[in-house]
Each structure stands twice: as C-alpha cells, then as structure tokens.
Write a protein that holds these residues in place. Structure first.
Motif, PDB file in Angstrom:
ATOM      1  N   TYR A  38       0.836  -1.191   0.000  1.00 15.18           N
ATOM      2  CA  TYR A  38       0.000   0.000   0.000  1.00 15.18           C
ATOM      3  C   TYR A  38       0.876   1.248   0.000  1.00 15.18           C
ATOM      4  O   TYR A  38       1.994   1.227   0.517  1.00 15.18           O
ATOM      5  CB  TYR A  38      -0.871   0.052   1.269  1.00 15.18           C
ATOM      6  N   VAL A  39       0.348   2.330  -0.554  1.00 13.93           N
ATOM      7  CA  VAL A  39       0.949   3.634  -0.293  1.00 13.93           C
ATOM      8  C   VAL A  39       0.685   3.948   1.167  1.00 13.93           C
ATOM      9  O   VAL A  39      -0.457   3.891   1.635  1.00 13.93           O
ATOM     10  CB  VAL A  39       0.347   4.725  -1.193  1.00 13.93           C
ATOM     11  N   ALA A  67       9.512   2.613  -9.346  1.00 13.87           N
ATOM     12  CA  ALA A  67       8.121   2.152  -9.420  1.00 13.87           C
ATOM     13  C   ALA A  67       7.325   2.588  -8.203  1.00 13.87           C
ATOM     14  O   ALA A  67       6.142   2.945  -8.309  1.00 13.87           O
ATOM     15  CB  ALA A  67       8.091   0.627  -9.559  1.00 13.87           C
ATOM     16  N   GLU A  68       7.963   2.571  -7.054  1.00 12.61           N
ATOM     17  CA  GLU A  68       7.276   2.980  -5.831  1.00 12.61           C
ATOM     18  C   GLU A  68       6.936   4.463  -5.857  1.00 12.61           C
ATOM     19  O   GLU A  68       5.836   4.871  -5.470  1.00 12.61           O
ATOM     20  CB  GLU A  68       8.149   2.646  -4.615  1.00 12.61           C
ATOM     21  N   GLY A  69       7.868   5.285  -6.319  1.00 12.01           N
ATOM     22  CA  GLY A  69       7.603   6.708  -6.423  1.00 12.01           C
ATOM     23  C   GLY A  69       6.491   7.015  -7.409  1.00 12.01           C
ATOM     24  O   GLY A  69       5.635   7.872  -7.158  1.00 12.01           O
ATOM     25  N   CYS A  73       2.824   8.983  -6.823  1.00  7.99           N
ATOM     26  CA  CYS A  73       2.317  10.093  -7.652  1.00  7.99           C
ATOM     27  C   CYS A  73       0.957   9.763  -8.233  1.00  7.99           C
ATOM     28  O   CYS A  73       0.048  10.611  -8.261  1.00  7.99           O
ATOM     29  CB  CYS A  73       3.314  10.419  -8.756  1.00  7.99           C
ATOM     30  N   SER A  74       0.795   8.536  -8.696  1.00  4.98           N
ATOM     31  CA  SER A  74      -0.482   8.118  -9.260  1.00  4.98           C
ATOM     32  C   SER A  74      -1.589   8.146  -8.208  1.00  4.98           C
ATOM     33  O   SER A  74      -2.717   8.583  -8.477  1.00  4.98           O
ATOM     34  CB  SER A  74      -0.347   6.714  -9.847  1.00  4.98           C
ATOM     35  N   ASP A  77      -2.636  11.686  -7.625  1.00  2.00           N
ATOM     36  CA  ASP A  77      -3.443  12.152  -8.752  1.00  2.00           C
ATOM     37  C   ASP A  77      -4.880  11.655  -8.616  1.00  2.00           C
ATOM     38  O   ASP A  77      -5.837  12.410  -8.824  1.00  2.00           O
ATOM     39  CB  ASP A  77      -2.843  11.645 -10.068  1.00  2.00           C
ATOM     40  N   GLU A  78      -5.035  10.392  -8.255  1.00  3.06           N
ATOM     41  CA  GLU A  78      -6.375   9.822  -8.116  1.00  3.06           C
ATOM     42  C   GLU A  78      -7.141  10.463  -6.967  1.00  3.06           C
ATOM     43  O   GLU A  78      -8.354  10.674  -7.050  1.00  3.06           O
ATOM     44  CB  GLU A  78      -6.272   8.307  -7.901  1.00  3.06           C
ATOM     45  N   LEU A  79      -6.437  10.784  -5.882  1.00  2.00           N
ATOM     46  CA  LEU A  79      -7.084  11.421  -4.743  1.00  2.00           C
ATOM     47  C   LEU A  79      -7.365  12.906  -4.980  1.00  2.00           C
ATOM     48  O   LEU A  79      -8.166  13.513  -4.274  1.00  2.00           O
ATOM     49  CB  LEU A  79      -6.209  11.280  -3.502  1.00  2.00           C
TER      50      LEU A  79
END
Length: 294
Positions: A38-39, A67-69, A73-74, A77-79
């Motif tokens: 999870y993030v 990949a974790e970074g 970021c993604s 963006d979604e939030l």
C-alpha cells in the motif's frame, strides 16, 4: 490561505505480511496469507486522514524515480491531493510490516535516504505561507524546513514516534512544535517535562496503544484517555492507528475545539483504523466520527 494542513515528509510503500505469531517461530519457511502493499507511512497517513475528515491537506516529500515513487504520484493524482516532490537516487522509502492475528506489528523500515541529504527548500517554501498548520515528519531532511515553517507563523506539530526522551535526532522537532505526539513505547521519565521546558509545545500527546493515550497540556495535570472498543469493529491491524489519531486530533483542534475534545476524536479515529487490514485502507470520515463522538 488555501491549505489547512501541509505535511512535510513521510510517504512510502508498506508491504504487509500477516504472520501466525510475533515473534516469529524459528523455522525456515512460514506460510502466510497473500502479501499486499500500500501507499503508506506516517506523513501520508496524516494527509489521508485529514482529507477523509474534510480538510484540504498537501504533502511535500522526497521520493525516488522508481516504481514505488510513480505509484505514490499516481495515488495522489487519483485522490486529487496536492503533492510536491523532489527526486533522489536513493529511491522511495519502504517498510515491511509483520502483523500478528491480534493486530500487533513489527515494522522493518527501509528509510533509504542518506543522513544529511540536501533538498532544495523550494520543495516546502512555496506552501508554508499558504497553510494554516504544518505537520513535520521526523525525516532528516525535514528538520531543515523547521526555520522556514516557524518564520511563516503557522502552528506546527510533529510525531516523535518511539523516541526515548534522549536521542538527539528528535530534539529539533520536539523543540519546534506547538503540538507534539509521541509513543510511550520507549519514552523515559521526565521526557514530557523536557519538551515543555525546552520548546514551545503547548500540548504533548503520549500514545500508548491498547492503554489509550495521555494528554499533557502545559501547566495542567495530565489526563488519561482510555482506548475505546468500537462495536462490530474488532482490532485486526494496528498499522496507521497513530497517524489516524494525529489527523483527527489536528482536524478537531483546528476547528477551534479543546485539546481534550481533539484527543477524544483521535482516540476514536485510531480505534477505527485498527478495524481494517493494511495501511490506511479505511480511515474514519467526518460523518462517522460525528456519529461515534456523541
């Protein structure tokens, strides 16, 4: 001002492994449930908790071009949440958290970033003057933001986590914050007294897990707030409970309510977070907190 809370530092990726017991048995192979990631991490937990409770938060942090970074970021963006990042070749922080059936955990933390890492202050300076409050995570780079945060005139908080009361690493953070959160797990006698005597803190919240928390307000006797059991929501995973407490405390306090009311809200939010597996997967909303905090 267009930000309620700016969080400086503390996002990464949590890998959660549910184990049969802690400490682990002395065996070569242990079969576990599906491993999830999870993030997470402490700064992200405060950002997400404040967001769920209706505030406008933002995060400024250092991550890797990996990949974790990109996953972080993604997620932001979604939030739809503001995220300011600086990239560093050491990569994105990670943690492998072992969780036992009673919800207790052992975190294997990979902080990655080198001590003394320099970060361009533009990372946080553009936002410190736009925030009502700044929460500074105890990342080494974030201590260099403290003078800018104090100069901006906003209120400041920090979470010292498992500070023992003596480790020099934490002292800059403890001395600079108006609101200090700390775990009782390693805290020595007189540590809270030192925070009040050496810094600007008006309140210190000592979080004690299943024993609840202790509210220390400058010049007043401490108050113990016992942990709460939420009907139909047993403890399954304590990851992120402290961050949920911090977010609910700050949200309530910034709404103009008392430290005691803020600590009560934090107690409920922390208990709620323990009722879902993983990190920050189901943090309490403003509506849920209102219903439970009557």
């Amino acid at each position: 001002m267009d930000l309620d809370v700016l969080v400086i530092g503390g996002v990464g990726i949590d890998t959660i492994v549910h184990v049969p017991t802690l400490p682990l048995p002395d065996r070569e192979t242990i079969h576990v449930a599906p491993v999830e990631s999870y993030v997470g991490h402490t700064g992200h937990g405060v950002v997400l908790g404040c967001h769920r409770l209706g505030l406008q938060p933002a995060l400024a942090d250092v991550i890797g071009d990996d990949a974790e970074g990109r996953r972080i970021c993604s997620a932001y963006d979604e939030l739809g949440l503001p995220l300011a990042i600086a990239l560093h070749p050491s990569g994105t922080r990670r943690s492998v958290n072992l969780v036992s059936p009673d919800g207790s955990r052992l975190a294997l933390y990979d902080g990655r970033h080198p001590t003394g890492m320099w970060v361009d202050p533009v990372l946080w300076r553009d936002w410190t003057g736009r925030a009502r409050h700044v929460h500074v995570s105890i990342m080494d780079f974030a201590r260099r933001a403290l003078p800018d945060v104090l100069a901006a005139g906003c209120t400041v908080s920090t979470d010292l986590h498992d500070w023992d009361g003596e480790n020099e690493y934490h002292r800059d953070f403890a001395q600079s914050a108006d609101v200090v959160f700390v775990s009782t797990s390693a805290l020595r006698d007189k540590a809270v007294d030192w925070i009040f005597a050496s810094g600007r803190a008006q309140v210190v919240v000592a979080m004690a897990g299943a024993d609840g928390s202790y509210l220390h307000v400058r010049g007043e006797d401490p108050i113990h707030l016992p942990a709460v059991d939420l009907p139909g929501r047993p403890v399954v995973d304590t990851n992120g409970a402290g961050d949920a407490y911090v977010a609910a405390f700050l949200t309530t306090w910034l709404d103009g309510r008392s430290y005691y009311e803020a600590a009560t809200a934090g107690t409920i939010a922390g208990a709620w977070a323990c009722g879902s597996p993983g990190t920050h997967t189901d943090l309490i909303t403003a509506e849920q907190l209102m219903l439970l905090n009557r």
